[in-house]
Enzyme design. Sequence first.
Site, PDB file in Angstrom:
ATOM      1  N   GLU A  70       1.067  -1.226   0.098  1.00 23.39           N
ATOM      2  CA  GLU A  70      -0.015  -0.475  -0.207  1.00 23.39           C
ATOM      3  C   GLU A  70       0.431   1.345  -0.055  1.00 23.39           C
ATOM      4  O   GLU A  70       1.494   2.159   1.076  1.00 23.39           O
ATOM      5  CB  GLU A  70      -0.599   0.117   1.366  1.00 23.39           C
ATOM      6  CG  GLU A  70      -2.059  -1.299   1.325  1.00 23.39           C
ATOM      7  CD  GLU A  70      -3.463  -0.926   0.062  1.00 23.39           C
ATOM      8  OE1 GLU A  70      -3.294   0.370  -0.148  1.00 23.39           O
ATOM      9  OE2 GLU A  70      -3.633  -1.875   0.052  1.00 23.39           O
ATOM     10  N   CYS A 102      -2.299   9.693   2.344  1.00 23.82           N
ATOM     11  CA  CYS A 102      -1.459   9.274   1.064  1.00 23.82           C
ATOM     12  C   CYS A 102      -2.436   9.118   0.189  1.00 23.82           C
ATOM     13  O   CYS A 102      -2.840   9.433  -1.811  1.00 23.82           O
ATOM     14  CB  CYS A 102      -1.475   7.608   1.316  1.00 23.82           C
ATOM     15  SG  CYS A 102      -3.087   6.918   2.230  1.00 23.82           S
TER      16      CYS A 102
HETATM   17  P1  NAD Z   1       8.103   4.145   4.596  1.00 19.68           P
HETATM   18  O1  NAD Z   1       7.919   3.937   3.731  1.00 19.68           O
HETATM   19  O2  NAD Z   1       8.838   5.648   5.439  1.00 19.68           O
HETATM   20  O3  NAD Z   1       7.722   3.803   6.240  1.00 19.68           O
HETATM   21  C1  NAD Z   1       7.002   2.889   6.270  1.00 19.68           C
HETATM   22  C2  NAD Z   1       7.269   2.019   7.355  1.00 19.68           C
HETATM   23  O4  NAD Z   1       8.739   0.955   6.750  1.00 19.68           O
HETATM   24  C3  NAD Z   1       8.165   2.294   8.479  1.00 19.68           C
HETATM   25  O5  NAD Z   1       7.278   1.242   9.909  1.00 19.68           O
HETATM   26  C4  NAD Z   1       9.506   2.638   8.971  1.00 19.68           C
HETATM   27  O6  NAD Z   1       9.472   2.047   9.522  1.00 19.68           O
HETATM   28  C5  NAD Z   1       9.125   1.397   7.648  1.00 19.68           C
HETATM   29  N1  NAD Z   1      11.203   1.219   6.868  1.00 19.68           N
HETATM   30  C6  NAD Z   1      11.298   2.983   6.567  1.00 19.68           C
HETATM   31  N2  NAD Z   1      12.499   2.891   6.166  1.00 19.68           N
HETATM   32  C7  NAD Z   1      12.682   1.511   6.028  1.00 19.68           C
HETATM   33  C8  NAD Z   1      13.773   1.032   5.810  1.00 19.68           C
HETATM   34  N3  NAD Z   1      14.808   1.294   4.538  1.00 19.68           N
HETATM   35  N4  NAD Z   1      14.199  -0.772   5.552  1.00 19.68           N
HETATM   36  C9  NAD Z   1      13.260  -1.364   6.467  1.00 19.68           C
HETATM   37  N5  NAD Z   1      11.509  -0.933   6.484  1.00 19.68           N
HETATM   38  C10 NAD Z   1      11.803   0.487   6.454  1.00 19.68           C
HETATM   39  O7  NAD Z   1       6.613   5.519   5.059  1.00 19.68           O
HETATM   40  P2  NAD Z   1       5.994   6.272   5.845  1.00 19.68           P
HETATM   41  O8  NAD Z   1       6.909   7.915   6.062  1.00 19.68           O
HETATM   42  O9  NAD Z   1       5.590   6.411   6.741  1.00 19.68           O
HETATM   43  O10 NAD Z   1       4.811   6.924   5.294  1.00 19.68           O
HETATM   44  C11 NAD Z   1       4.210   8.117   3.979  1.00 19.68           C
HETATM   45  C12 NAD Z   1       4.213   7.606   2.819  1.00 19.68           C
HETATM   46  O11 NAD Z   1       3.040   6.244   3.241  1.00 19.68           O
HETATM   47  C13 NAD Z   1       3.842   7.920   1.610  1.00 19.68           C
HETATM   48  O12 NAD Z   1       4.400   8.219   0.735  1.00 19.68           O
HETATM   49  C14 NAD Z   1       2.121   7.385   2.036  1.00 19.68           C
HETATM   50  O13 NAD Z   1       1.833   8.338   0.383  1.00 19.68           O
HETATM   51  C15 NAD Z   1       2.524   6.627   2.235  1.00 19.68           C
HETATM   52  N6  NAD Z   1       1.502   5.799   2.088  1.00 19.68           N
HETATM   53  C16 NAD Z   1      -0.074   4.846   2.102  1.00 19.68           C
HETATM   54  C17 NAD Z   1      -0.576   4.392   2.333  1.00 19.68           C
HETATM   55  C18 NAD Z   1      -1.326   3.682   1.675  1.00 19.68           C
HETATM   56  O14 NAD Z   1      -2.584   2.808   2.562  1.00 19.68           O
HETATM   57  N7  NAD Z   1      -1.999   3.587   0.258  1.00 19.68           N
HETATM   58  C19 NAD Z   1      -1.339   4.925   3.843  1.00 19.68           C
HETATM   59  C20 NAD Z   1      -0.434   6.132   4.358  1.00 19.68           C
HETATM   60  C21 NAD Z   1       0.995   6.411   4.295  1.00 19.68           C
END
Ligand code: NAD
Length: 459
Positions: free
Chosen positions: A216, A250
Amino acid sequence: MVISTFEQEVQELVRNQRAFFNSSATRPVEFRIQQLKKLKALLLEHEEEMHQAIFKDFGKSKFENQLTEFFPLIDEINIALKNLKTWVKHRRVSTNTINFPASSYLVPEPLGVTLVIGAWNFPYNLSLTPLIGSMAGGNTTILKPSELPAETSKIMARIINNNFDPNYIRVVEGAIPETTTLLAQRYDKIFFTGSPKVGKIVHKAAAEHLTNVTLELGGKNPAIFAKDCALKMSVKRMIWAKFVNSGQLCITTDYALVHQDIKDEFLKLAVEEIKKHHFSKEKANYVKIINNANLERLASLIDPEKVYYGGKVDRNMRVVYPTIMENVTLNDAVMQEEIFGPILPVITIETLDEAFEIVKSLEKPLAAYLFSDSTKIKDRFLREIPFGGGCINDCVMHNTNPNLPFGGVGQSGMGSYHGKASFECFSHFKSVLDKPTAIETNLKYYGYSESKMKVLKML
Ligand code: NAD
């Protein structure tokens, strides 16, 4: 090779969850219902603490938390409780003539040990909604909430880890190193919510074990305003959806494509709407930016020359006030990445063709919105623009209908969930052909002949 204590714990956790899953304890529908009821009771019991935790993390008011996180979660559990006995049933499909007599059906079965990784912007919703799907599907779950809202991560860990068997559900808190360790294990399903950048890391880790994934992700969501649209209502709906949670959503409108004939009125109405909401930190109705890094990222996207309204950044309060930028082009910094904050770039378009070309020149968005009452324009929008989900004459609200599976396409994700789709997301459907033994035709057996071939061709 030295294995850290954390790594050993994670390996043991996955091993224990697999053993618990293999014992078939999670399969009976009664077990799933009982555990979902328990989760619902726990959420209701801890509701007030959960409101306080998210307020500490980023100033989200109780009203907004109820509206966007709490009610949808309770709703999701209620839907699963009401329908689970139907969802787990075999799904009959018709049988083709060559297999006559037989019956054909799909048998939903749990996938096994699942890993759910949540994002920070709706920390409860984005962690617990997939968990509900996983429980309804009859799986065990390891849940890793986002580490950025520390209080909400802590409270979810406390509520779940104090009340559920770790062999069934366990919250593991942590940031990148812990998530990397978690991702190195073998699961039967990984459900990830977050950025496309990290989505690729998750997808690669899953590929190592050929694990089923749902991603997602996010992207730049367009809102197209055709000149025939009901402008006042359209702007009202879009502005609320743009600035709720301070634009950290998002599926919010990332940029608006507005026909030149209505642009001036659009901008005027947008400002009026923002003012009507009285967004202010003092009134506790405006959510903070999650951290300083994101605040600085957002500040760098605001080009003062193009600010039509707002543009104010309060670093002490960690707030970016609602901002509208006009005369934006695809070359501006604000159009180079997903904004994920309270900045609305407005691109003026001369024709609808231009709007459609701009949208199609970018990656497939998670959501797209069209404001128009013309059937012709609506049809064209649905036919030509690829997107995960969306609305006509509204923004964001498709997400609140559990009968609409929620998910992206291409760079904005793969797979979908919510309601019945969540159950399906966390299940495998075994295809079964079930034959009685009393009758058998001889067509397929040796003794191939022209006459048999004639019958086969006919069939
Ligand atoms: P992110 O990708 O930075 O982090 C998401 C998760 O991944 C967190 O739990 C984090 O700890 C983990 N993570 C981060 N970097 C990592 C790495 N290098 N290796 C492994 N795990 C890692 O995203 P975010 O900042 O939490 O959220 C923002 C993004 O999420 C935006 O792009 C937004 O559009 C998207 N989003 C999508 C939905 C959806 O339902 N499609 C909902 C909310 C947010």
